[in-house]
Design a protein around this motif. Structure first.
Motif, PDB file in Angstrom:
ATOM      1  N   ASN A 294       0.850  -1.171   0.000  1.00  0.00           N
ATOM      2  CA  ASN A 294       0.000   0.000   0.000  1.00  0.00           C
ATOM      3  C   ASN A 294       0.903   1.244   0.000  1.00  0.00           C
ATOM      4  O   ASN A 294       1.622   1.494   0.957  1.00  0.00           O
ATOM      5  CB  ASN A 294      -0.866  -0.035   1.263  1.00  0.00           C
ATOM      6  N   ARG A 295       0.877   1.986  -1.094  1.00  0.00           N
ATOM      7  CA  ARG A 295       1.811   3.107  -1.281  1.00  0.00           C
ATOM      8  C   ARG A 295       1.802   4.089  -0.103  1.00  0.00           C
ATOM      9  O   ARG A 295       2.846   4.595   0.295  1.00  0.00           O
ATOM     10  CB  ARG A 295       1.471   3.882  -2.567  1.00  0.00           C
ATOM     11  N   ASP A 296       0.627   4.331   0.456  1.00  0.00           N
ATOM     12  CA  ASP A 296       0.521   5.327   1.533  1.00  0.00           C
ATOM     13  C   ASP A 296       1.295   4.909   2.768  1.00  0.00           C
ATOM     14  O   ASP A 296       1.704   5.737   3.554  1.00  0.00           O
ATOM     15  CB  ASP A 296      -0.955   5.499   1.950  1.00  0.00           C
ATOM     16  N   ARG A 297       1.448   3.593   2.939  1.00  0.00           N
ATOM     17  CA  ARG A 297       2.086   3.129   4.165  1.00  0.00           C
ATOM     18  C   ARG A 297       3.576   2.864   3.968  1.00  0.00           C
ATOM     19  O   ARG A 297       4.259   2.454   4.876  1.00  0.00           O
ATOM     20  CB  ARG A 297       1.416   1.836   4.663  1.00  0.00           C
ATOM     21  N   LEU A 298       4.066   3.096   2.747  1.00  0.00           N
ATOM     22  CA  LEU A 298       5.477   2.827   2.481  1.00  0.00           C
ATOM     23  C   LEU A 298       6.354   3.950   2.999  1.00  0.00           C
ATOM     24  O   LEU A 298       6.005   5.118   2.925  1.00  0.00           O
ATOM     25  CB  LEU A 298       5.704   2.674   0.984  1.00  0.00           C
ATOM     26  N   HIS A 299       7.506   3.586   3.483  1.00  0.00           N
ATOM     27  CA  HIS A 299       8.518   4.529   3.909  1.00  0.00           C
ATOM     28  C   HIS A 299       8.868   5.427   2.711  1.00  0.00           C
ATOM     29  O   HIS A 299       9.084   4.929   1.599  1.00  0.00           O
ATOM     30  CB  HIS A 299       9.732   3.706   4.369  1.00  0.00           C
ATOM     31  N   ALA A 300       8.902   6.760   2.927  1.00  0.00           N
ATOM     32  CA  ALA A 300       9.031   7.717   1.831  1.00  0.00           C
ATOM     33  C   ALA A 300      10.212   7.416   0.899  1.00  0.00           C
ATOM     34  O   ALA A 300      10.047   7.408  -0.318  1.00  0.00           O
ATOM     35  CB  ALA A 300       9.148   9.129   2.391  1.00  0.00           C
ATOM     36  N   ASP A 301      11.392   7.159   1.467  1.00  0.00           N
ATOM     37  CA  ASP A 301      12.523   6.947   0.558  1.00  0.00           C
ATOM     38  C   ASP A 301      13.010   5.493   0.488  1.00  0.00           C
ATOM     39  O   ASP A 301      14.151   5.215   0.176  1.00  0.00           O
ATOM     40  CB  ASP A 301      13.681   7.897   0.888  1.00  0.00           C
ATOM     41  N   ALA A 302      12.102   4.568   0.821  1.00  0.00           N
ATOM     42  CA  ALA A 302      12.478   3.156   0.685  1.00  0.00           C
ATOM     43  C   ALA A 302      12.523   2.788  -0.790  1.00  0.00           C
ATOM     44  O   ALA A 302      11.731   3.284  -1.574  1.00  0.00           O
ATOM     45  CB  ALA A 302      11.469   2.274   1.398  1.00  0.00           C
ATOM     46  N   HIS A 303      13.455   1.920  -1.120  1.00  0.00           N
ATOM     47  CA  HIS A 303      13.459   1.393  -2.486  1.00  0.00           C
ATOM     48  C   HIS A 303      12.275   0.458  -2.651  1.00  0.00           C
ATOM     49  O   HIS A 303      11.953  -0.288  -1.743  1.00  0.00           O
ATOM     50  CB  HIS A 303      14.742   0.599  -2.752  1.00  0.00           C
ATOM     51  N   THR A 304      11.657   0.507  -3.795  1.00  0.00           N
ATOM     52  CA  THR A 304      10.533  -0.410  -4.010  1.00  0.00           C
ATOM     53  C   THR A 304      10.844  -1.330  -5.184  1.00  0.00           C
ATOM     54  O   THR A 304      11.745  -1.061  -5.985  1.00  0.00           O
ATOM     55  CB  THR A 304       9.229   0.355  -4.304  1.00  0.00           C
ATOM     56  N   LEU A 305      10.103  -2.425  -5.242  1.00  0.00           N
ATOM     57  CA  LEU A 305      10.286  -3.388  -6.327  1.00  0.00           C
ATOM     58  C   LEU A 305       8.953  -3.625  -7.021  1.00  0.00           C
ATOM     59  O   LEU A 305       7.908  -3.602  -6.387  1.00  0.00           O
ATOM     60  CB  LEU A 305      10.779  -4.727  -5.767  1.00  0.00           C
ATOM     61  N   LYS A 306       9.038  -3.865  -8.317  1.00  0.00           N
ATOM     62  CA  LYS A 306       7.824  -4.203  -9.063  1.00  0.00           C
ATOM     63  C   LYS A 306       7.536  -5.697  -8.868  1.00  0.00           C
ATOM     64  O   LYS A 306       8.460  -6.511  -8.827  1.00  0.00           O
ATOM     65  CB  LYS A 306       8.050  -3.936 -10.557  1.00  0.00           C
ATOM     66  N   ALA A 307       6.255  -5.997  -8.733  1.00  0.00           N
ATOM     67  CA  ALA A 307       5.885  -7.390  -8.498  1.00  0.00           C
ATOM     68  C   ALA A 307       4.634  -7.748  -9.274  1.00  0.00           C
ATOM     69  O   ALA A 307       3.737  -6.924  -9.434  1.00  0.00           O
ATOM     70  CB  ALA A 307       5.648  -7.607  -7.005  1.00  0.00           C
ATOM     71  N   GLU A 308       4.595  -8.987  -9.743  1.00  0.00           N
ATOM     72  CA  GLU A 308       3.403  -9.479 -10.414  1.00  0.00           C
ATOM     73  C   GLU A 308       2.713 -10.482  -9.500  1.00  0.00           C
ATOM     74  O   GLU A 308       3.349 -11.385  -8.963  1.00  0.00           O
ATOM     75  CB  GLU A 308       3.782 -10.167 -11.738  1.00  0.00           C
ATOM     76  N   VAL A 309       1.418 -10.306  -9.332  1.00  0.00           N
ATOM     77  CA  VAL A 309       0.664 -11.219  -8.475  1.00  0.00           C
ATOM     78  C   VAL A 309       0.471 -12.547  -9.217  1.00  0.00           C
ATOM     79  O   VAL A 309      -0.016 -12.573 -10.342  1.00  0.00           O
ATOM     80  CB  VAL A 309      -0.716 -10.623  -8.114  1.00  0.00           C
ATOM     81  N   LEU A 310       0.907 -13.653  -8.597  1.00  0.00           N
ATOM     82  CA  LEU A 310       0.757 -14.967  -9.230  1.00  0.00           C
ATOM     83  C   LEU A 310      -0.398 -15.751  -8.635  1.00  0.00           C
ATOM     84  O   LEU A 310      -1.052 -16.531  -9.310  1.00  0.00           O
ATOM     85  CB  LEU A 310       2.056 -15.773  -9.072  1.00  0.00           C
ATOM     86  N   GLU A 311      -0.622 -15.543  -7.320  1.00  0.00           N
ATOM     87  CA  GLU A 311      -1.624 -16.372  -6.644  1.00  0.00           C
ATOM     88  C   GLU A 311      -2.118 -15.604  -5.429  1.00  0.00           C
ATOM     89  O   GLU A 311      -1.322 -14.972  -4.725  1.00  0.00           O
ATOM     90  CB  GLU A 311      -0.934 -17.669  -6.210  1.00  0.00           C
ATOM     91  N   PHE A 312      -3.413 -15.680  -5.191  1.00  0.00           N
ATOM     92  CA  PHE A 312      -3.972 -15.023  -4.008  1.00  0.00           C
ATOM     93  C   PHE A 312      -4.759 -16.061  -3.233  1.00  0.00           C
ATOM     94  O   PHE A 312      -5.665 -16.696  -3.778  1.00  0.00           O
ATOM     95  CB  PHE A 312      -4.888 -13.868  -4.430  1.00  0.00           C
ATOM     96  N   ILE A 313      -4.386 -16.285  -1.989  1.00  0.00           N
ATOM     97  CA  ILE A 313      -5.079 -17.309  -1.202  1.00  0.00           C
ATOM     98  C   ILE A 313      -5.755 -16.670   0.008  1.00  0.00           C
ATOM     99  O   ILE A 313      -5.112 -15.998   0.818  1.00  0.00           O
ATOM    100  CB  ILE A 313      -4.117 -18.426  -0.740  1.00  0.00           C
ATOM    101  N   TYR A 314      -7.042 -16.901   0.102  1.00  0.00           N
ATOM    102  CA  TYR A 314      -7.825 -16.418   1.241  1.00  0.00           C
ATOM    103  C   TYR A 314      -7.707 -17.440   2.360  1.00  0.00           C
ATOM    104  O   TYR A 314      -8.084 -18.596   2.188  1.00  0.00           O
ATOM    105  CB  TYR A 314      -9.279 -16.253   0.803  1.00  0.00           C
ATOM    106  N   MET A 315      -7.142 -17.047   3.494  1.00  0.00           N
ATOM    107  CA  MET A 315      -6.930 -18.018   4.570  1.00  0.00           C
ATOM    108  C   MET A 315      -7.728 -17.704   5.823  1.00  0.00           C
ATOM    109  O   MET A 315      -7.418 -18.186   6.905  1.00  0.00           O
ATOM    110  CB  MET A 315      -5.437 -18.094   4.915  1.00  0.00           C
TER     111      MET A 315
END
Ligand SMILES: Nc1ncnc2c1ncn2[C@@H]1O[C@H](COP(=O)(O)OP(=O)(O)OP(=O)(O)O)[C@@H](O)[C@H]1O
Ligand SMILES: [Mg+2]
Length: 364
Positions: A294-315
């Motif tokens: 969630n962009r709003d909760r990310l540390h302002a100058d933290a490095h970020t990585l792009k990610a592709e969602v492969l699987e979502f599991i509701y637990m």
């Protein structure tokens, strides 16, 4: 400061070889204060039972010294060590009743009949088995037998109790009940306990401190929260709980942050825990629940990585999402199921990041 001299149990540079060639315990140092509940946790063959056997006196150390209350155990005959023991196969005497099984260690210690009866009753009540005194082991369930084994280890009020995977054969629910009972009893009676398991949840929930074993060495010795939050090397990080691992090269170290250039070419910030210099290879480890998307909760100058969602599991209580990140398809994040928490969809592209202190650069 607790050292070998004023500790209740101490291993001092202990080594063990069974064949005179291979060391199965290598330079073990460990000091326990009285009353501590310590768990030895580690994969099969890492030397846990061997350590327990040396402490009990069934095996001797090839090198080094083990002391009990400041006295080298070589000088104390096993029956005078006051050690209670519980092992995985309950080993109750099948031809004796429950009460006779419990009375046996007291007879060995030459206690009179009325003292024995009183202690047996108290020990049985302690494990809530008072009504079973007249039964034989074969007439009890596995969990009941295990309680009797526990009562028998405690009946002579030992100062030290050794338990080697005592709950291994039981079902999950009974295991959890007994985990709770064992730690309660140990703390109530002020017993010092060395507990062996390869179940990490059991180790984390029961212990004051956990010694993580691998290959005959203690890899880390720490309270459960520290072990989970601050693993000192990549073995511990992988062994305790779930972890994401990314590999790369240290590009820069400045104070308590380092920049790691991942093999994928991405750069990230990490906490340099077990790294020496720039140019060194490292594994960074990040807990699934410490990854933020969630962009709003990310540390302002933290490095970020792009990610592709492969699987979502509701637990139920959490969402577990598997991502493709920096060349791996096994990157997992866990998020709490809250009303405002987005549910990710396979194929979706997101950006992830974390606090640098949650991403630990450990030995390669
Ligand atoms: N009596 C013995 N003679 C020879 N080698 C032994 C003996 N007991 C254990 N070993 C070896 O010592 C090493 C450590 O064994 P140990 O039983 O201490 O491991 P462990 O950590 O308790 O493993 P597990 O989780 O499987 O019980 C293993 O490689 C094992 O094969
Ligand atoms: Mg073992």
């Amino acid at each position: 400061m607790l050292d070998a001299q004023n500790a209740f149990v101490a291993f001092d540079r202990v080594q063990k070889s069974y064949d005179g060639e291979n060391l199965v315990v290598k330079d073990l140092n460990l000091s326990m204060p009285k009353g501590e509940f310590l768990t030895m946790l580690g994969p099969s063959g890492s030397g846990k039972t061997t350590c327990l056997m040396m402490l009990a006196g069934f095996e001797t150390a090839t090198h080094g010294d083990i002391t009990l209350d400041g006295v080298s155990i070589n000088n104390i005959p096993p029956h005078k060590r006051g050690i209670g023991m519980v092992f995985q196969n309950y080993a109750l005497f099948p031809h004796m009743t429950v009460a006779e099984n419990l009375s046996f260690p007291l007879e060995v210690r030459k206690m009179g009949k009325s003292t024995r009866e009183e202690k047996v009753k108290r020990a049985l009540d302690m494990v809530q088995m008072g009504d079973f005194a007249g039964r034989r082991p074969a007439q009890l369930s596995g969990g009941q037998q295990q309680r009797i084994a526990l009562a028998r280890a405690l009946v002579f009020e030992p100062e030290l109790v050794l338990m080697d995977e005592p709950l291994g054969a039981l079902d999950k629910q009974l295991r959890e009940t007994l985990q709770f009972e064992i730690t309660n009893l140990a703390h109530e009676l002020g017993i010092t306990t060395v507990y062996v398991t390869h179940d990490q949840t059991e180790a984390l929930t029961m212990s004051d401190r956990v010694a993580v074993f691998d290959d005959g060495r203690i890899q880390q010795l720490a309270p459960p929260d520290e072990l989970y939050e601050k693993p000192q090397n990549s073995f511990v990080a992988q062994f305790i709980g779930e972890n994401n691992t990314l590999e790369g090269v240290i590009q820069e170290i400045k104070g308590d942050t380092c920049i790691v250039k991942l093999d994928s070419g991405d750069t990230i910030d990490a906490l340099p825990v077990n790294v020496a210099e720039v140019g060194e290879r490292t594994k960074v480890s990040i807990r699934p629940e410490r990854v933020e998307f969630n962009r709003d909760r990310l540390h302002a100058d933290a490095h970020t990585l792009k990610a592709e969602v492969l699987e979502f599991i509701y637990m139920g209580d959490i969402f577990r999402t598997r991502l493709r990140v920096a060349g791996t398809d096994e990157f997992v994040i866990k998020t709490r199921n809250a009303p405002d928490q987005a549910r990710l969809v396979p194929g979706e592209m997101i950006e992830i990041g974390w606090m640098p202190q949650d991403c630990r650069a450990l030995d390669a």
